[in-house]
Design a protein around this motif. Sequence first.
Motif, PDB file in Angstrom:
ATOM      1  N   ILE A  17      45.309  40.481  40.631  1.00 33.21           N
ATOM      2  CA  ILE A  17      44.953  39.067  40.693  1.00 33.21           C
ATOM      3  C   ILE A  17      46.110  38.329  41.350  1.00 33.21           C
ATOM      4  CG2 ILE A  17      44.429  36.989  39.361  1.00 33.21           C
ATOM      5  CD1 ILE A  17      43.260  38.813  37.199  1.00 33.21           C
ATOM      6  N   ALA A  33      42.426  31.825  43.796  1.00 36.46           N
ATOM      7  CA  ALA A  33      42.565  33.105  43.104  1.00 36.46           C
ATOM      8  C   ALA A  33      41.828  34.173  43.893  1.00 36.46           C
ATOM      9  CB  ALA A  33      41.984  33.012  41.697  1.00 36.46           C
ATOM     10  N   LEU A  35      40.770  38.250  43.252  1.00 41.16           N
ATOM     11  CA  LEU A  35      40.700  39.354  42.302  1.00 41.16           C
ATOM     12  C   LEU A  35      40.144  40.581  42.995  1.00 41.16           C
ATOM     13  CD1 LEU A  35      39.268  39.334  38.711  1.00 41.16           C
ATOM     14  CD2 LEU A  35      38.292  40.879  40.388  1.00 41.16           C
ATOM     15  N   LEU A 126      38.841  34.196  35.602  1.00 44.08           N
ATOM     16  CA  LEU A 126      39.891  33.672  36.480  1.00 44.08           C
ATOM     17  C   LEU A 126      40.174  32.202  36.227  1.00 44.08           C
ATOM     18  CD1 LEU A 126      39.148  35.131  40.033  1.00 44.08           C
ATOM     19  CD2 LEU A 126      41.135  35.581  38.592  1.00 44.08           C
TER      20      LEU A 126
END
Length: 198
Positions: A17, A33, A35, A126
């Motif tokens: 992440i 973000a 991931l 997230l």
Amino acid sequence: MPLSSPTEREPLHRRSIDLRGYRRADGLFDVEAHLTDTKALPFNTHDRGTIPPGEPLHDMWLRLTVDRDLLITACEASTDASPYRMCPEVTPNYARLAGVRIGAGFRRAVAERLGGAEGCTHLRELLAQMATVAFQTLAGERRAAAAEDPEARARQRRSMLNSCYAYAPDSPVSLRRWPELAEAAAQGAAEGSSSREN
């Protein structure tokens, strides 16, 4: 290595992440973000067949745009890889976060708009981390505002006090950061001792 040496083991799964905060030219702020989930062994899926080691099982992006008061003005999600073909269909739902403020009640607001089948488990997870990164991204802005505005300083103290070990009301960090706490505690102790004497 900060952890103790582990027992001999083999890798199976890796989640990476990456979270970043930005100041935009228009005065707003972006928190992004990314991931990725990969497997160390071949992984079979119905929709994609066998996913080889190192190829992302999940590859997902999320962007929150916030103002100085941590009000979300826009949210965008993208799923580049997932185990099922249908997974990317849910990403437009994340625009529902526009108008939500990051702060008390944020998780509840996320659950109301994106809970269960209305969202994606990984993208929802997230958001809690992104909220923390939003606070960190705006820390300098908020500290400068608090220095100039006593009400902003009080709001900042209320939001941070008791939020972690370092911000316990009687910790050295809190007492140094908010000297008025020490003054209030000393005054309360003095009043308590004088009332006991009477």
